[in-house]
Write an enzyme that holds these catalytic residues in place. Structure first.
Site, PDB file in Angstrom:
ATOM      1  N   SER A   1      -9.846   2.002   2.780  1.00 28.34           N
ATOM      2  CA  SER A   1      -8.922   2.722   1.945  1.00 28.34           C
ATOM      3  C   SER A   1      -7.913   1.850   1.192  1.00 28.34           C
ATOM      4  CB  SER A   1      -8.142   3.735   2.789  1.00 28.34           C
ATOM      5  OG  SER A   1      -7.305   3.094   3.737  1.00 28.34           O
TER       6      SER A   1
ATOM      7  N   LYS B   1       0.841  -1.208   0.000  1.00 30.76           N
ATOM      8  CA  LYS B   1       0.000   0.000   0.000  1.00 30.76           C
ATOM      9  C   LYS B   1       0.874   1.255   0.000  1.00 30.76           C
ATOM     10  CE  LYS B   1      -3.948   2.007   2.536  1.00 30.76           C
ATOM     11  NZ  LYS B   1      -4.876   1.840   3.660  1.00 30.76           N
TER      12      LYS B   1
ATOM     13  N   SER C   1     -10.115  -0.414   6.923  1.00 34.73           N
ATOM     14  CA  SER C   1      -9.502  -0.192   5.605  1.00 34.73           C
ATOM     15  C   SER C   1      -8.818  -1.402   4.987  1.00 34.73           C
ATOM     16  CB  SER C   1      -8.504   0.960   5.684  1.00 34.73           C
ATOM     17  OG  SER C   1      -9.193   2.179   5.772  1.00 34.73           O
TER      18      SER C   1
END
Lengths: 92, 485
Positions: B153, B78, B177
């Site tokens: 997210s 990420k 997330s």
């Protein structure tokens, strides 16, 4: 949220807005604060003593001076000159 | 052998037996990325050349017989996890050109094993959102339906795994997330116990809630990856000095005798009837497999969303104060004074959702409002923790939906705060209480979109939730994403 409060909070957050952005965000904030206001209905009081049971005991490093990152590496993401960050003139 | 369908353990075995090379494995994923990621937009940065160099280095280690569990295995990371020398944008204009001078501790751990980094995955800006549509550059699409959001997210990480563009990925979870995008994209995602994984080098959103964790195709793969990233870190004073167990140790053991609690509030108003029914059917399946279902209640759930947003926004407002356009990050060309430069840099660098959270955080922490908002949210945090403790007196794990509904359309009203904030209702209490939880797919709706269920565990007991989900996954037939086939 009224405009005066909005402007004060924006100043705290170091944010500026165009008139259009301000109107949109002011409307958003009013809706968001309506959601947040529901916590006021909870009949609870924060007890700092309770939290002591849940907080981890931090294991901090000893405060020994150690070599840090090279200056050039730290400055690589910044506007810099003579190994210093460049900022607008602060003192005349 | 289809290299991009192997589990992490199968990859390890095939690499060690020299049936495949790390270069072949890495190249097969890079080929998939080149072929399909233009449509999905899961990667912000693809590290083609660097990945092949890492694969070659890993192969030398494999050839020398000195392997670690992830040696030669490609992964996606990420884009809020600092990677030395590789752009780390947090999906924000603010960090559009930021190249970290150091690695996050999780990256040091992966590098020590000679894992291969395929690239950096997209996300909601500064991890604030549930859609990956607040990203500055790559607004990721759901591989099951390119017209729908992948969740967020960590939407880029979940979509990459779902579309076979990575076998596993790292995400971060502040209020759901990892779990919510895993649910939307039909993969498995694990949020570890707070303090299990070092946060050093994770660009901070809300420091008392943030936690890095794995997204993969199965619970076992999540456990396998978690084994390599967990443990105490002297750079993170909140990480816990605690032995790292084998998180896969309960895989293959079934759920006989496992007490599974179903808190009724999670199955009431918020969730759609279809999601509710699908998760309850999964609970019945666990019962048939030998688990015992326990009814329970979490009355404070109705306050969880505002409590979460007050705590996380207050922490975000403080954490994001460091972005001044001077030390690093976007620097405005406008502003003749120090103050103007900072104001303009922040106003140009942050997107709308980030600004909303900074505004809310500063409001909640302001004199005159602090006790009514932040103080009350902290009281609710204590209450939610106590309610979880009470449930765990009679249960081993808790089962809930991961999200109230399946993935929604990109064109739906995803800027409406109420709709977006309440989509986190099933996940935020886990972060508030610092607990571990894992989401897996338990069904598909009429459009073929995955439905996720979450299994929540006691603190430090990731093995039990991984074992429970592993047992369920072995009886469940996963339907691969069709959006990119």
């Amino acid at each position: 949220m009224d405009l005066q409060t909005f402007n004060q909070i924006a100043e705290l957050g170091k944010l500026t807005f165009s008139d259009t952005e301000r109107d949109e965000l002011l409307s958003d904030m009013t809706e968001i604060i309506d959601i947040m206001d529901t916590v006021k209905n909870a009949d609870l009081v924060y007890d700092p003593l309770k939290d002591n049971k849940n907080v981890f005991i931090n294991e901090l490093r000893k405060d020994n001076a150690e070599p840090s990152f090279p200056t050039a590496k730290i400055l690589q993401n910044a506007r810099n000159m003579n190994n210093c960050f460049v900022v607008p003139k602060v003192v005349e | 052998m289809n290299l991009t369908e192997l589990s992490l353990r199968q990859m390890r075995s095939a690499l060690d037996k020299k049936e495949i090379t790390s270069a072949e494995l890495t190249q097969s994923y890079l080929d998939n990325i080149a072929k399909t990621d233009a449509k999905i937009e899961s990667y912000v940065t693809v590290c083609d050349e660097a990945a092949m160099k890492q694969a070659a280095a890993a192969q030398e280690r494999i050839n020398a017989g000195e392997v670690s569990p992830l040696t030669g295995i490609p992964l996606a990371i990420k884009d809020n996890i600092c990677t030395e020398g590789v752009r780390t944008t947090c999906a924000s204009r603010m960090l559009e050109n930021f190249i970290p001078p150091y690695n996050a501790t999780v990256m040091e751990k992966l590098n020590a094993e000679n894992a291969v980094m395929l690239g950096k995955t997209s996300m909601d800006e500064f991890a604030m959102g549930s859609t990956t549509q607040t990203a500055y550059e790559k607004k990721t699409k759901n591989p099951y339906d390119l017209g729908k959001v992948p969740g967020g997210s960590s939407g880029g990480s979940a979509a990459a795994v779902s579309a076979n563009l990575a076998p596993a990925a790292l995400g971060s979870d502040t209020g759901g997330s990892i779990r919510q995008p895993s649910s939307f994209c039909g993969v498995t995602g694990l949020k570890p116990t707070y303090a299990r994984v070092s946060r050093y080098g994770l660009i901070a959103f809300a420091s008392s809630l943030d936690q890095i964790g794995p997204i993969a195709r199965s619970a076992e793969d999540c456990g396998y990856l978690l084994n390599s990233i967990s443990g105490f870190d002297p750079h993170d004073g909140t990480s816990m000095r605690r032995a790292v167990p084998d998180f896969t140790s309960k895989c293959g053991q079934g759920v006989k005798g496992l007490k599974v609690a179903l808190p009724k509030e999670f199955f009431e108003d918020g969730a759609t009837e279809f999601v509710r029914g699908t998760v309850l059917s999964a609970a019945e399946k666990l019962k048939e497999m030998g688990a015992e279902l326990v009814e329970c209640s979490m009355p404070a759930l109705k306050y969880a969303v505002p409590a979460y947003f007050l705590i996380s926004s207050a922490e975000a407002a403080s954490n994001l104060a460091r972005f001044d356009g001077i030390k690093y990050g976007h620097r405005s060309e406008k502003g003749s004074t120090y103050g103007e430069l900072i104001m303009n840099s922040r106003s140009e660098g942050f997107g709308r959702e980030v600004k909303r959270r900074i505004m809310l955080g500063n409001y909640a922490l302001s004199s005159g409002y602090y006790d009514a908002y932040y103080g009350k949210a902290c009281a609710l945090r204590q209450e939610i923790r106590e309610e979880y403790n009470k449930i765990f007196e009679t249960a081993d794990v808790i089962l809930t939906p991961t999200a109230p509904r399946t993935a929604f359309g990109i064109n739906e009203n995803i800027t409406d705060p109420k709709m977006i904030y309440y989509s986190d209702i099933c996940t935020v209490t886990v972060n508030i209480a610092s607990l571990p939880a894992i989401s897996t797919t338990c069904g598909y709706d009429e459009s073929g979109m995955p439905v996720g269920m979450s299994v929540i565990g006691k603190m430090w007991d990731e093995e039990t939730i991984i074992g429970a989900v592993d047992a369920f996954e072995k009886t469940f037939t996963r339907i691969p994403a069709k959006g990119v086939c």
